[in-house]
Design an enzyme around this catalytic site. Structure first.
Site, PDB file in Angstrom:
ATOM      1  N   CYS A 128      16.911   8.940  55.331  1.00 42.15           N
ATOM      2  CA  CYS A 128      16.307   7.859  54.558  1.00 42.15           C
ATOM      3  C   CYS A 128      17.323   6.777  54.230  1.00 42.15           C
ATOM      4  O   CYS A 128      16.972   5.621  54.031  1.00 42.15           O
ATOM      5  CB  CYS A 128      15.673   8.407  53.282  1.00 42.15           C
ATOM      6  SG  CYS A 128      16.833   9.308  52.225  1.00 42.15           S
ATOM      7  N   HIS A 154      17.096  10.721  47.477  1.00 43.61           N
ATOM      8  CA  HIS A 154      16.278   9.996  48.455  1.00 43.61           C
ATOM      9  C   HIS A 154      16.498   8.503  48.284  1.00 43.61           C
ATOM     10  O   HIS A 154      16.704   8.015  47.176  1.00 43.61           O
ATOM     11  CB  HIS A 154      14.804  10.348  48.248  1.00 43.61           C
ATOM     12  CG  HIS A 154      13.875   9.639  49.176  1.00 43.61           C
ATOM     13  ND1 HIS A 154      13.979   9.753  50.540  1.00 43.61           N
ATOM     14  CD2 HIS A 154      12.841   8.795  48.945  1.00 43.61           C
ATOM     15  CE1 HIS A 154      13.032   9.025  51.112  1.00 43.61           C
ATOM     16  NE2 HIS A 154      12.339   8.424  50.168  1.00 43.61           N
TER      17      HIS A 154
END
Length: 923
Positions: A428, A771
């Site tokens: 990510c 994330h």
């Protein structure tokens, strides 16, 4: 009397003689007559009216029937019996003629009520059904419609009424215009309208007949064995209730008994109906059916019918009476045919467009036809965001399907028109940076303009990635090939990494590669010296050092070739004091230029020292090899100065609003931090400056100023630090106010405005996990007042495969709502008109560059492949979709993110949902 009248009427006497005799006979017929004489006159009137070859005999026959019927009703009732009516209707071979039907209609007007009339109406209910089953021509069928509209008692009843309606549909399908010329066409249109009007009247009386008639209509237009049906069927569509559209289209598109050939034939013939001049809502039904086919992924039908019919639809724009419907269908077909340029090229004919403009001054939206063919002042050009949004909403893959809720593979492209990136296992950090760079439209355009014959393999891979992000029909694509080519050597595969470190390495690689290619091109005299990375992210700085003894000032201007990674990060004030008191050596001190008495902020932006009250700022090492305790690299980006010929991140050296005061106690703002970073710093003790005038080491003051700002300013808020008390890396979760507008002071008293365009957010409490996702917009598209932020364009949230609409409110409040989610990397775009090369007052609105042939063909082929994959998937799963449980438990939702802060090496991976189950087109 009747024989004399017949002989005179059919003779060659002058019309005046005939008319005189007719008047005397009609006057006599109004008087009492014997029964036989009256019946003879009625029989003569019927023969002349039905069989007359000229206008005068037919008019005389009509007058005889009228006069005899009105003045001798009993005799007329005896004459106009069911037997007589049957002989009129069956007088010749085939269906009854229009004259016979007109005679029957006239007789019904004169027929008195009674048992005889009831018998006639009962006979006609049977005969009109037989007549339409024999497929009469347009004139006869229209006469039947007029008869039944005037005398509803003649309409078949019971189960025969539904059959009658279905046969009327069949009759319309057999209509052919019998005459050429305008008069014949107008008469044909009126006849079709009368028949369809009768159908509408019957549907209002019996709504249950609508759907069976629609099935009959589809059977007619989908038949592949017979000759093409008449376009007169289009007259039926205007009477269909629009509230039935969704249900009808959904049932039809999901009907397994309908073959692809039948569906293709039906939709092709419906598109031909665009030429029907009196139809209403034809375009709505055509578009609804096209959307229905897209929703069930029958893309092969859509592709074939679009390529076969788009030129014909385009040609109808020449006719004002059908232009509205044709334009609606053409616009939809072009906007949805996004996987290839083939359909658009079929209608890009300047001569045709010129004719369209001449015949009615039609103004077409620029998203449908090329704006270059029209005077710019005549067109309203929507901005790039709006165009992409429209394209995204209209794409075939964006049409909602009932299967999408059950099968992630059938998830449609985002309504935003943007494309996501597949998470390949804790990647990510790559996806968020790539999306931020892609949304930097000036940089994207520069990359997309790269020619085929270049010596930049990594930039070429980025070009392909950007091109597919721009034009692919997939909801998400895989960056696997590009990630492999741009892999940071010291990163461990499958583990979470620092996105700012990856961004620095990527821009360094692109810059070095481009420099090498530039040198080669320079030898061939094909290129200038600057690179695209340097043009977009590079600037110039002036460094001034003033000796505090002799006050001599030395200055040096240079390109931003060194990227200064920041030392300390956001820390509580007491920790900063403790670390500052524990350092033994002398250090450089920095003045505060923040107005007011408030303590400076404690977040450091690329070298901004943390300080509270009068305490000195934290030490900043000159390079990564200095060996001091804060010079050790950690996962969040440690204190160091690294060589960067590309000027990758320049933002930390730039200032916000001049002398912006810090806010209330504990508040932090990017403006304050950048302002503090650009404040003068003292060089004392071991860091003293060697003054050439004094020929010795002296205390000095160093000031760094920006002389030329970059096109894109990148600020990194270094939030990861090493806690000396716990001996563990940790994340600083303090919130920081992010301004939409940032004004940087330039050397010489000038200023430069920057608009926020992207924010990369880290979610989690550790640099080794969590994330990344990205908020972004295209950037300021119109110049605004210098003291006001640019009116907000549309913001988007890029979360791996998922892309959704967002707002600046969500960006600015993300940490308030989610304490572990903090802004990390900020992209600011130079406001149009503020740059040295920009034209004052002119926005940087540019169309997407034209791609080279190989890239366009690759995108088209992959889009077709994706449509075929989706169609195959939908067909195979539709067979057993009804067998699925009513409330399935599918575990985690599609493409959900998860913050794995404990017991995990990272917070995102394909198994966690970020990767989805997309077909993996890779770069």
């Amino acid at each position: 009397m009747d024989k004399i009248l017949e002989a005179v009427v059919t003779s060659s006497y002058p019309a005046s003689v005939k008319q005189g005799l007719v008047r005397r006979v009609l006057e006599a017929a109004r008087q009492p007559l014997e029964r036989e004489q009256c019946l003879a006159l009625l029989a003569l009137g019927a023969r002349l009216y039905v069989g007359g070859t000229e206008e005068l005999p037919r008019r005389v026959g009509c007058q005889l029937l009228h006069v005899a019927g009105r003045h001798h009703p009993d005799v007329f009732a005896e004459f106009f019996s069911a037997r007589r009516v049957l002989r009129l209707l069956q007088g010749g071979a085939g269906p009854p003629g229009a004259r016979a039907l007109a005679c029957v209609q006239l007789g019904l007007q004169l027929l008195p009520e009674g048992p005889a009339a009831d018998e006639v109406f009962a006979l006609l209910r049977r005969e009109v059904l037989r007549a339409v089953c024999e497929r009469p021509g347009p004139a006869a069928c229209a006469q039947v419609a007029r008869l039944l509209a005037r005398h509803p008692r003649c309409v078949p009843d019971g189960p025969h009424r539904l059959l009658f309606c279905q046969q009327l549909v069949r009759c319309l399908g057999r209509f052919r215009c019998p005459a050429e010329g305008e008069e014949g066409a107008v008469e044909f249109l009126e006849q079709a309208q009368q028949v369809s009007g009768l159908l509408a009247q019957l549907w209002r009386a019996q709504p249950a007949a609508i759907l069976p008639c629609l099935k009959e209509l589809f059977a007619v237009i989908s038949c592949t064995d017979e000759e093409p049906p008449s376009s007169a069927l289009a007259s039926v569509v205007q009477h269909l209730p629009l509230e039935l559209m969704d249900g009808v289209v959904r049932n039809l598109s999901n009907d397994d008994s309908v073959t692809d050939a039948q569906m293709l034939m039906a939709i092709s013939r419906m598109i031909d109906w665009v030429s029907w001049p009196l139809g209403k809502n034809i375009d709505k039904w055509i578009i609804a059916l096209l959307k229905g086919l897209a929703a069930v992924k029958k893309f092969s039908i859509l592709i074939e019918v679009s390529l076969a019919k788009i030129e014909k639809v385009f040609s109808k724009l020449l006719y004002p009476i059908v232009r509205g419907a044709a334009l609606s269908v053409l616009k939809y077909m072009l906007l949805t045919f996004q996987h290839s340029h083939e359909a658009f090229h079929l209608v890009r004919t300047p001569a045709c467009v010129a004719e369209v403009v001449i015949f009615g001054g039609l103004t077409l939206v620029p998203t449908v036809l090329p704006a270059c063919l029209f005077p710019p002042q005549d067109l309203h050009v929507p901005n790039e965001d709006r165009i992409k949004q429209l394209l995204g909403q209209d794409a075939w893959t964006s049409q909602k399907s009932e299967l999408a809720g059950f099968y992630p593979r059938l998830m449609a492209k985002s309504d935003t028109g943007k494309i996501g990136l597949i998470n390949l296992g804790n990647t990510c950090y790559v996806n968020s940076i790539l999306q931020a760079l892609f949304m930097a439209s000036d940089f994207r355009h520069c990359v997309l303009r790269l020619t085929e014959d270049n010596s930049q393999p990594l930039m070429t891979k980025l070009q392909w990635l950007f091109a597919f992000l721009e034009h692919s029909q997939r909801p998400a694509i895989s960056p696997e090939n590009f990630l492999s080519a741009s892999w940071t050597p010291w990163f461990s595969p499958g583990t979470q990494q620092d996105c700012s470190e990856y961004l620095k390495y990527l821009l360094d690689r692109l810059h070095e590669e481009e420099k090498t290619g530039t040198r080669i091109c320079q030898k061939l005299k094909q290129s200038s010296a600057s690179t695209s990375v340097e043009t977009m992210f590079g600037g110039k700085i002036v460094t001034r050092i003033r000796c505090l003894r002799c006050l001599n000032v030395s200055s040096r201007e240079e390109r931003c070739r060194r990227r200064r990674r920041l030392g300390s990060v956001l820390q509580p004030a007491e920790e900063v004091r403790a670390q500052a008191a524990g350092r033994a050596g002398a250090r450089r001190q920095r003045k505060l230029c923040i107005a007011g008495d408030a303590a400076p902020p404690v977040l450091l932006v690329d070298g901004l020292g943390a300080q509270s009250g009068p305490q000195p700022c934290a030490e900043r090492e000159e390079d990564a090899a200095a060996g001091s305790e804060s010079g050790q690299r950690d996962e969040g980006g440690a204190a160091e100065e690294e060589g960067d010929e590309g000027g990758g991140h320049l933002g930390p050296r730039h200032q916000g609003a001049a002398a912006a005061p810090s806010g209330p106690e504990g508040s932090r703002s990017v403006l304050d931090l950048v302002n503090y970073f650009l404040s003068p710093e003292r060089l004392t003790a071991e860091n003293r400056y060697r003054c050439e005038s004094c020929a010795s080491l002296q205390d000095a003051e160093k000031v760094v100023e920006l002389s030329q700002g970059p096109r894109y300013l990148i600020l990194t808020l270094l939030r990861f630090s090493f806690d000396l008390r716990t001996m563990r890396r940790r994340k600083i979760l303090d919130d920081v106010a992010i301004p939409l507008l940032l004004r940087l002071p330039l050397a010489g008293g000038r200023g430069q405005a920057y608009d926020l365009c992207s924010v990369v957010v880290h979610s989690g409490v550790s640099s080794e996990s969590g994330h990344y996702y990205c908020y972004a917009r295209e950037g300021a598209a119109r110049p605004a007042a210098a003291d006001r932020p640019e009116p907000e364009n549309q913001w988007y949230l890029f979360n791996d495969t998922r892309v959704s609409f967002s707002s600046f409110e969500s960006v600015s409040n993300v940490t308030s709502f989610f304490p572990k989610d903090t802004a990390y990397v900020l992209f600011y775009r130079q406001r149009p008109g503020d740059g040295p090369a920009a034209e004052p007052g002119s926005p940087r609105v540019r169309a997407e560059p034209t791609l080279h042939k190989d890239l366009m063909e690759a995108i088209s082929k992959d889009n077709i492949l994706y449509l075929q994959e989706q169609e195959k998937e939908a067909r195979s799963r539709a067979a057993y979709i009804s067998a699925l449980p009513a409330s399935p438990h599918w575990g985690r939702g599609f493409d959900e993110d998860k913050d794995e802060d404990e017991g995990s090496a990272g917070g995102c991976n394909p198994a966690g949902g970020n990767g989805g189950d997309f077909h993996r087109l890779v770069f």
